[in-house]
Scaffold this active site. Sequence first.
Site, PDB file in Angstrom:
ATOM      1  N   SER A  36       0.833  -1.199   0.000  1.00 47.67           N
ATOM      2  CA  SER A  36       0.000   0.000   0.000  1.00 47.67           C
ATOM      3  C   SER A  36       0.866   1.246   0.000  1.00 47.67           C
ATOM      4  O   SER A  36       1.971   1.249   0.563  1.00 47.67           O
ATOM      5  CB  SER A  36      -0.857  -0.026   1.268  1.00 47.67           C
ATOM      6  OG  SER A  36      -1.460   1.222   1.482  1.00 47.67           O
ATOM      7  N   TYR A  67      -1.872  -0.910  10.898  1.00 50.63           N
ATOM      8  CA  TYR A  67      -2.134  -1.497   9.567  1.00 50.63           C
ATOM      9  C   TYR A  67      -0.961  -1.208   8.628  1.00 50.63           C
ATOM     10  O   TYR A  67      -0.434  -2.109   7.965  1.00 50.63           O
ATOM     11  CB  TYR A  67      -3.432  -0.932   8.982  1.00 50.63           C
ATOM     12  CG  TYR A  67      -3.563  -1.213   7.497  1.00 50.63           C
ATOM     13  CD1 TYR A  67      -3.854  -2.490   7.035  1.00 50.63           C
ATOM     14  CD2 TYR A  67      -3.341  -0.198   6.548  1.00 50.63           C
ATOM     15  CE1 TYR A  67      -3.930  -2.756   5.664  1.00 50.63           C
ATOM     16  CE2 TYR A  67      -3.415  -0.455   5.188  1.00 50.63           C
ATOM     17  CZ  TYR A  67      -3.707  -1.739   4.755  1.00 50.63           C
ATOM     18  OH  TYR A  67      -3.773  -2.001   3.409  1.00 50.63           O
ATOM     19  N   LYS A  85       2.039  -3.740   6.624  1.00 48.48           N
ATOM     20  CA  LYS A  85       2.439  -3.748   5.203  1.00 48.48           C
ATOM     21  C   LYS A  85       3.949  -3.524   5.092  1.00 48.48           C
ATOM     22  O   LYS A  85       4.636  -4.176   4.302  1.00 48.48           O
ATOM     23  CB  LYS A  85       1.685  -2.656   4.427  1.00 48.48           C
ATOM     24  CG  LYS A  85       0.203  -2.900   4.319  1.00 48.48           C
ATOM     25  CD  LYS A  85      -0.104  -4.141   3.496  1.00 48.48           C
ATOM     26  CE  LYS A  85      -1.566  -4.461   3.429  1.00 48.48           C
ATOM     27  NZ  LYS A  85      -1.858  -5.769   2.867  1.00 48.48           N
TER      28      LYS A  85
HETATM   29  P1  NAD Z   1     -10.895  -7.073   1.373  1.00 44.52           P
HETATM   30  O1  NAD Z   1     -11.076  -7.029   2.833  1.00 44.52           O
HETATM   31  O2  NAD Z   1     -12.085  -6.926   0.507  1.00 44.52           O
HETATM   32  O3  NAD Z   1     -10.123  -8.408   0.944  1.00 44.52           O
HETATM   33  C1  NAD Z   1      -9.237  -9.070   1.810  1.00 44.52           C
HETATM   34  C2  NAD Z   1      -9.688 -10.514   1.879  1.00 44.52           C
HETATM   35  O4  NAD Z   1      -8.804 -11.238   2.750  1.00 44.52           O
HETATM   36  C3  NAD Z   1     -11.104 -10.664   2.451  1.00 44.52           C
HETATM   37  O5  NAD Z   1     -11.864 -11.450   1.553  1.00 44.52           O
HETATM   38  C4  NAD Z   1     -10.896 -11.388   3.781  1.00 44.52           C
HETATM   39  O6  NAD Z   1     -11.972 -12.225   4.094  1.00 44.52           O
HETATM   40  C5  NAD Z   1      -9.601 -12.147   3.525  1.00 44.52           C
HETATM   41  N1  NAD Z   1      -8.812 -12.475   4.719  1.00 44.52           N
HETATM   42  C6  NAD Z   1      -8.373 -11.663   5.706  1.00 44.52           C
HETATM   43  N2  NAD Z   1      -7.677 -12.359   6.619  1.00 44.52           N
HETATM   44  C7  NAD Z   1      -7.650 -13.650   6.194  1.00 44.52           C
HETATM   45  C8  NAD Z   1      -7.080 -14.844   6.699  1.00 44.52           C
HETATM   46  N3  NAD Z   1      -6.416 -14.870   7.855  1.00 44.52           N
HETATM   47  N4  NAD Z   1      -7.242 -15.982   5.998  1.00 44.52           N
HETATM   48  C9  NAD Z   1      -7.942 -15.989   4.829  1.00 44.52           C
HETATM   49  N5  NAD Z   1      -8.507 -14.885   4.299  1.00 44.52           N
HETATM   50  C10 NAD Z   1      -8.364 -13.733   4.985  1.00 44.52           C
HETATM   51  O7  NAD Z   1      -9.805  -5.951   1.002  1.00 44.52           O
HETATM   52  P2  NAD Z   1      -9.314  -5.436  -0.413  1.00 44.52           P
HETATM   53  O8  NAD Z   1      -9.668  -4.017  -0.505  1.00 44.52           O
HETATM   54  O9  NAD Z   1      -9.703  -6.377  -1.474  1.00 44.52           O
HETATM   55  O10 NAD Z   1      -7.746  -5.505  -0.164  1.00 44.52           O
HETATM   56  C11 NAD Z   1      -6.968  -6.614  -0.555  1.00 44.52           C
HETATM   57  C12 NAD Z   1      -5.552  -6.393  -0.063  1.00 44.52           C
HETATM   58  O11 NAD Z   1      -5.059  -5.165  -0.602  1.00 44.52           O
HETATM   59  C13 NAD Z   1      -5.423  -6.262   1.450  1.00 44.52           C
HETATM   60  O12 NAD Z   1      -4.237  -6.898   1.859  1.00 44.52           O
HETATM   61  C14 NAD Z   1      -5.331  -4.784   1.675  1.00 44.52           C
HETATM   62  O13 NAD Z   1      -4.628  -4.458   2.838  1.00 44.52           O
HETATM   63  C15 NAD Z   1      -4.583  -4.343   0.437  1.00 44.52           C
HETATM   64  N6  NAD Z   1      -4.807  -2.938   0.088  1.00 44.52           N
HETATM   65  C16 NAD Z   1      -6.087  -2.475  -0.052  1.00 44.52           C
HETATM   66  C17 NAD Z   1      -6.309  -1.148  -0.365  1.00 44.52           C
HETATM   67  C18 NAD Z   1      -7.698  -0.591  -0.457  1.00 44.52           C
HETATM   68  O14 NAD Z   1      -7.870   0.618  -0.335  1.00 44.52           O
HETATM   69  N7  NAD Z   1      -8.724  -1.403  -0.704  1.00 44.52           N
HETATM   70  C19 NAD Z   1      -5.221  -0.287  -0.570  1.00 44.52           C
HETATM   71  C20 NAD Z   1      -3.938  -0.791  -0.445  1.00 44.52           C
HETATM   72  C21 NAD Z   1      -3.741  -2.121  -0.112  1.00 44.52           C
HETATM   73  C1  WQD Z   2      -9.629   9.733   0.959  1.00 44.31           C
HETATM   74  C2  WQD Z   2      -9.870  11.227   1.151  1.00 44.31           C
HETATM   75  C3  WQD Z   2     -10.152  11.867   3.446  1.00 44.31           C
HETATM   76  C4  WQD Z   2     -13.920   9.737   4.089  1.00 44.31           C
HETATM   77  C5  WQD Z   2      -6.905   4.764   2.979  1.00 44.31           C
HETATM   78  C6  WQD Z   2      -5.816   4.090   3.762  1.00 44.31           C
HETATM   79  C7  WQD Z   2      -4.712   3.647   2.840  1.00 44.31           C
HETATM   80  C8  WQD Z   2      -5.261   2.793   1.693  1.00 44.31           C
HETATM   81  C9  WQD Z   2      -6.407   3.452   1.006  1.00 44.31           C
HETATM   82  C10 WQD Z   2      -5.095   0.493   2.347  1.00 44.31           C
HETATM   83  C11 WQD Z   2      -9.102  11.818   2.325  1.00 44.31           C
HETATM   84  C12 WQD Z   2     -11.415  12.117   2.669  1.00 44.31           C
HETATM   85  C13 WQD Z   2     -12.769  10.247   3.534  1.00 44.31           C
HETATM   86  C14 WQD Z   2     -14.981  10.617   4.432  1.00 44.31           C
HETATM   87  C15 WQD Z   2     -13.662  12.459   3.616  1.00 44.31           C
HETATM   88  N1  WQD Z   2      -5.772   1.542   2.172  1.00 44.31           N
HETATM   89  N2  WQD Z   2     -12.640  11.588   3.294  1.00 44.31           N
HETATM   90  N3  WQD Z   2     -14.805  11.958   4.182  1.00 44.31           N
HETATM   91  O1  WQD Z   2      -7.176   7.793   3.811  1.00 44.31           O
HETATM   92  O2  WQD Z   2      -6.376   8.191   1.426  1.00 44.31           O
HETATM   93  O3  WQD Z   2      -6.373   5.916   2.342  1.00 44.31           O
HETATM   94  O4  WQD Z   2      -7.392   3.858   1.974  1.00 44.31           O
HETATM   95  O5  WQD Z   2      -3.915   0.318   2.249  1.00 44.31           O
HETATM   96  O6  WQD Z   2      -3.810   2.948   3.625  1.00 44.31           O
HETATM   97  O7  WQD Z   2      -5.315   5.006   4.735  1.00 44.31           O
HETATM   98  O8  WQD Z   2      -8.536   6.950   1.825  1.00 44.31           O
HETATM   99  O9  WQD Z   2     -10.900   6.951   1.188  1.00 44.31           O
HETATM  100  O10 WQD Z   2     -10.300   7.077   3.636  1.00 44.31           O
HETATM  101  O11 WQD Z   2      -9.871   9.055   2.180  1.00 44.31           O
HETATM  102  O12 WQD Z   2     -13.553  13.666   3.411  1.00 44.31           O
HETATM  103  O13 WQD Z   2     -16.028  10.209   4.951  1.00 44.31           O
HETATM  104  O14 WQD Z   2     -11.254  11.434   1.447  1.00 44.31           O
HETATM  105  O15 WQD Z   2      -9.918  12.873   4.393  1.00 44.31           O
HETATM  106  O16 WQD Z   2      -8.720  13.122   1.973  1.00 44.31           O
HETATM  107  P1  WQD Z   2      -7.070   7.327   2.431  1.00 44.31           P
HETATM  108  P2  WQD Z   2      -9.985   7.436   2.237  1.00 44.31           P
END
Ligand code: NAD
Ligand code: WQD
Length: 338
Positions: A124, A149, A153
């Site tokens: 991330s 979190y 990562k």
């Molecule tokens: P998500 O929660 O929809 O998907 C994660 C999946 O992992 C879920 O289906 C959950 O049930 C499964 N899971 C969690 N722990 C587990 C375990 N111990 N065993 C088996 N399954 C397990 O999230 P997502 O948005 O699809 O994200 C996928 C990956 O990408 C995550 O690692 C997340 O941290 C990373 N990521 C997400 C974002 C985002 O904004 N969505 C941004 C950056 C990184």
């Molecule tokens: C985006 C913008 C908020 C909600 C997060 C994690 C990051 C990654 C992606 C996993 C910001 C604003 C939000 C609301 C708002 N995930 N906002 N009102 O914080 O950039 O990133 O998700 O790895 O690690 O931190 O994403 O969608 O929460 O916020 O004004 O109700 O929207 O302040 O500027 P963020 P977000």
Amino acid sequence: MNILLTGGAGFIGSHTCVELCEAGHHPIIVDNYVNSCEESILRVEKITGRKIPHYQADVSDAQAMDRIFFENEIDCVVHFAGLKAVGESVEQPLRYYRNNLDTTLTLCEVMKKHGVRKIVFSSSATVYGNQPVVPYREDMPSVGCTNPYGWTKFMIEKILEGVQHANPEWSVVLLRYFNPIGAHESGLIGEDPAGIPNNLMPFIAKVAVGELKKLSVFGNDYPTPDGTGVRDYIHVVDLAKGHVKACDYAMEHPGCEIINLGTGHGYSVLDIVNTFQRVNHVEIPYEIAPRRPGDIAENYADPTKALKLLGWQAEKNLEDMCRDTYRFQTRNPKGYRG
Ligand code: NAD
Ligand code: WQD
């Protein structure tokens, strides 16, 4: 290729599963459904017309994982499984460290045992920390994460780097996602957060269908063009296609690479609200609220390495992201449980 998707029932995993099928690969899913459900996999089967082998198991359960590797000739793993809610990680740090690190350690041990040496990991942009300069480049040293979190990562990147360093035949691709939003254009799969969403786009989607009254915009006094926070939003289907390219790359190139998956463009909160309203002809009531602790003014990716190494770049625009999000939300007002 047979590609194991840990956490493949989730938001990004399900979209990646579709794109892997379209590219002729054979995905296999393992998920414990802690933040998803089997229905997303059934929807992927509907979109692709393919049966997706899937297992309900915890990735930190070595016996269950051993069986999955035994029953399937896995060529490559994409490791999505993890807990991802930033605020929850501050309240429950042990649960986050335990789940995210244990899954990774067990997965690597089982991979080693079965001679599988290709892994693509969901990292991330959060590992960069609050950098003073944009865009974020992969060679910038992290200035430290701001929550457990993010540290999971950061640590997993180090674990995988270490495994690859000790076993140079391994191929590790660390994908640093920016802000994934949107949904598959079929309207069948999308983001389905439990409870009140923490992230911007799922919150807007629920306001749009009247499930939530209004959006709080967290701060309008940032040093950005309109004062609201700027992020690099990327369509989840583009992100999914990046994983297909990353798996292809991993098969050919031993080593360890960190690669940003972002568009290279920043949009403000109000850009998102205005575009969503315009393309979907729906009103998003909002109010300006105080800044959210831990937020930064602006971040966006330098995506040139992804283009150079993977031949990948984002193709969809903000209008697509808003349109596809709304389509999934209106067709599935109660998510997959509806
Ligand atoms: P998500 O929660 O929809 O998907 C994660 C999946 O992992 C879920 O289906 C959950 O049930 C499964 N899971 C969690 N722990 C587990 C375990 N111990 N065993 C088996 N399954 C397990 O999230 P997502 O948005 O699809 O994200 C996928 C990956 O990408 C995550 O690692 C997340 O941290 C990373 N990521 C997400 C974002 C985002 O904004 N969505 C941004 C950056 C990184
Ligand atoms: C985006 C913008 C908020 C909600 C997060 C994690 C990051 C990654 C992606 C996993 C910001 C604003 C939000 C609301 C708002 N995930 N906002 N009102 O914080 O950039 O990133 O998700 O790895 O690690 O931190 O994403 O969608 O929460 O916020 O004004 O109700 O929207 O302040 O500027 P963020 P977000």
